[in-house]
Design a protein around this motif. Sequence first.
Motif, mmCIF file in Angstrom:
data_model
loop_
_atom_site.group_PDB
_atom_site.id
_atom_site.type_symbol
_atom_site.label_atom_id
_atom_site.label_comp_id
_atom_site.label_asym_id
_atom_site.label_seq_id
_atom_site.Cartn_x
_atom_site.Cartn_y
_atom_site.Cartn_z
ATOM 1 N N ILE A 63 0.886 -1.164 0.000
ATOM 2 C CA ILE A 63 0.000 0.000 0.000
ATOM 3 C C ILE A 63 0.921 1.209 0.000
ATOM 4 O O ILE A 63 1.726 1.374 0.915
ATOM 5 N N ALA A 64 0.825 2.021 -1.047
ATOM 6 C CA ALA A 64 1.666 3.210 -1.169
ATOM 7 C C ALA A 64 0.780 4.440 -1.117
ATOM 8 O O ALA A 64 -0.289 4.475 -1.726
ATOM 9 N N TYR A 65 1.245 5.462 -0.387
ATOM 10 C CA TYR A 65 0.423 6.656 -0.210
ATOM 11 C C TYR A 65 1.285 7.905 -0.242
ATOM 12 O O TYR A 65 2.492 7.849 -0.028
ATOM 13 N N GLY A 66 0.651 9.025 -0.537
ATOM 14 C CA GLY A 66 1.338 10.305 -0.673
ATOM 15 C C GLY A 66 1.508 11.035 0.643
ATOM 16 O O GLY A 66 0.995 10.624 1.684
ATOM 17 N N SER A 67 2.207 12.153 0.562
ATOM 18 C CA SER A 67 2.497 12.950 1.755
ATOM 19 C C SER A 67 1.241 13.582 2.348
ATOM 20 O O SER A 67 1.256 14.013 3.498
ATOM 21 N N LYS A 82 -1.010 -9.105 8.116
ATOM 22 C CA LYS A 82 -1.420 -9.689 6.837
ATOM 23 C C LYS A 82 -0.271 -9.788 5.834
ATOM 24 O O LYS A 82 -0.480 -10.196 4.696
ATOM 25 N N GLY A 83 0.929 -9.355 6.232
ATOM 26 C CA GLY A 83 2.091 -9.462 5.347
ATOM 27 C C GLY A 83 2.115 -8.450 4.226
ATOM 28 O O GLY A 83 2.657 -8.709 3.149
ATOM 29 N N VAL A 84 1.543 -7.280 4.476
ATOM 30 C CA VAL A 84 1.470 -6.213 3.473
ATOM 31 C C VAL A 84 2.361 -5.064 3.927
ATOM 32 O O VAL A 84 2.368 -4.702 5.105
ATOM 33 N N SER A 85 3.103 -4.476 3.000
ATOM 34 C CA SER A 85 3.929 -3.306 3.308
ATOM 35 C C SER A 85 3.110 -2.036 3.134
ATOM 36 O O SER A 85 2.350 -1.916 2.172
ATOM 37 N N VAL A 86 3.282 -1.096 4.053
ATOM 38 C CA VAL A 86 2.640 0.210 3.970
ATOM 39 C C VAL A 86 3.758 1.241 3.910
ATOM 40 O O VAL A 86 4.528 1.369 4.861
ATOM 41 N N VAL A 87 3.871 1.944 2.774
ATOM 42 C CA VAL A 87 4.972 2.889 2.571
ATOM 43 C C VAL A 87 4.486 4.145 1.871
ATOM 44 O O VAL A 87 3.511 4.128 1.128
ATOM 45 N N ARG A 88 5.185 5.241 2.123
ATOM 46 C CA ARG A 88 4.946 6.460 1.343
ATOM 47 C C ARG A 88 5.518 6.238 -0.060
ATOM 48 O O ARG A 88 6.334 5.348 -0.278
ATOM 49 N N TYR A 89 5.104 7.085 -0.993
ATOM 50 C CA TYR A 89 5.596 6.944 -2.363
ATOM 51 C C TYR A 89 7.116 6.969 -2.430
ATOM 52 O O TYR A 89 7.721 6.206 -3.172
ATOM 53 N N ALA A 90 7.751 7.829 -1.651
ATOM 54 C CA ALA A 90 9.215 7.914 -1.662
ATOM 55 C C ALA A 90 9.833 6.568 -1.293
ATOM 56 O O ALA A 90 10.828 6.139 -1.896
ATOM 57 N N GLY A 91 9.258 5.882 -0.325
ATOM 58 C CA GLY A 91 9.745 4.565 0.067
ATOM 59 C C GLY A 91 9.535 3.540 -1.026
ATOM 60 O O GLY A 91 10.381 2.667 -1.256
ATOM 61 N N LEU A 92 8.408 3.631 -1.732
ATOM 62 C CA LEU A 92 8.151 2.721 -2.850
ATOM 63 C C LEU A 92 9.164 2.944 -3.961
ATOM 64 O O LEU A 92 9.719 1.991 -4.504
ATOM 65 N N PHE A 93 9.431 4.217 -4.290
ATOM 66 C CA PHE A 93 10.408 4.502 -5.350
ATOM 67 C C PHE A 93 11.797 4.006 -4.961
ATOM 68 O O PHE A 93 12.530 3.477 -5.794
ATOM 69 N N ALA A 94 12.177 4.158 -3.697
ATOM 70 C CA ALA A 94 13.476 3.661 -3.238
ATOM 71 C C ALA A 94 13.528 2.140 -3.346
ATOM 72 O O ALA A 94 14.540 1.570 -3.792
ATOM 73 N N PHE A 95 12.446 1.470 -2.975
ATOM 74 C CA PHE A 95 12.368 0.014 -3.097
ATOM 75 C C PHE A 95 12.517 -0.408 -4.558
ATOM 76 O O PHE A 95 13.282 -1.324 -4.873
ATOM 77 N N LEU A 96 11.789 0.259 -5.444
ATOM 78 C CA LEU A 96 11.852 -0.084 -6.867
ATOM 79 C C LEU A 96 13.254 0.164 -7.430
ATOM 80 O O LEU A 96 13.762 -0.651 -8.210
ATOM 81 N N ARG A 97 13.870 1.269 -7.047
ATOM 82 C CA ARG A 97 15.240 1.560 -7.488
ATOM 83 C C ARG A 97 16.184 0.449 -7.027
ATOM 84 O O ARG A 97 17.036 -0.008 -7.778
ATOM 85 N N ASN A 98 16.004 0.001 -5.801
ATOM 86 C CA ASN A 98 16.820 -1.088 -5.252
ATOM 87 C C ASN A 98 16.620 -2.404 -6.015
ATOM 88 O O ASN A 98 17.517 -3.240 -6.057
ATOM 89 N N LYS A 99 15.442 -2.571 -6.606
ATOM 90 C CA LYS A 99 15.137 -3.769 -7.375
ATOM 91 C C LYS A 99 15.488 -3.645 -8.851
ATOM 92 O O LYS A 99 15.175 -4.514 -9.644
ATOM 93 N N GLY A 100 16.125 -2.518 -9.235
ATOM 94 C CA GLY A 100 16.630 -2.377 -10.600
ATOM 95 C C GLY A 100 15.847 -1.456 -11.502
ATOM 96 O O GLY A 100 16.194 -1.309 -12.681
#
Length: 105
Positions: A63-67, A82-100
């Motif tokens: 679940i990604a959400y804005g500021s 439930k095994g779900v990540s809750v992150v701000r958009y910045a955290g999602l972008f950092a995760f995606l960058r880390n995944k290539g």
Amino acid sequence: MSTYWLRGKLADGSDARTDGGDPVLTIFLGGGRDERVYCPDSDEYRVTADVVDKAVDLGANIIAYGSWCDATVEGKLRAKAKGVSVVRYAGLFAFLRNKGVSFWE
């Protein structure tokens, strides 16, 4: 808004491949790994346990959400259970960058 904003950012500013989905956007990371992202809509300005349940029922694992939003303690605890990540958009972008995923904006 749901995934509209995120879809646009990924399409215009990265090499991420998505399915264009709404309300759950699948991001294909390669190697058989996919992330299914739910973004709260304008009525869900707080990520509560109900929002987490809705996202899980739709098949999301992030679940990604804005500021302009926030996540409640109750929502974070339900997501963890439930095994779900809750992150701000910045955290999602950092995760995606880390995944290539490459970003150019």
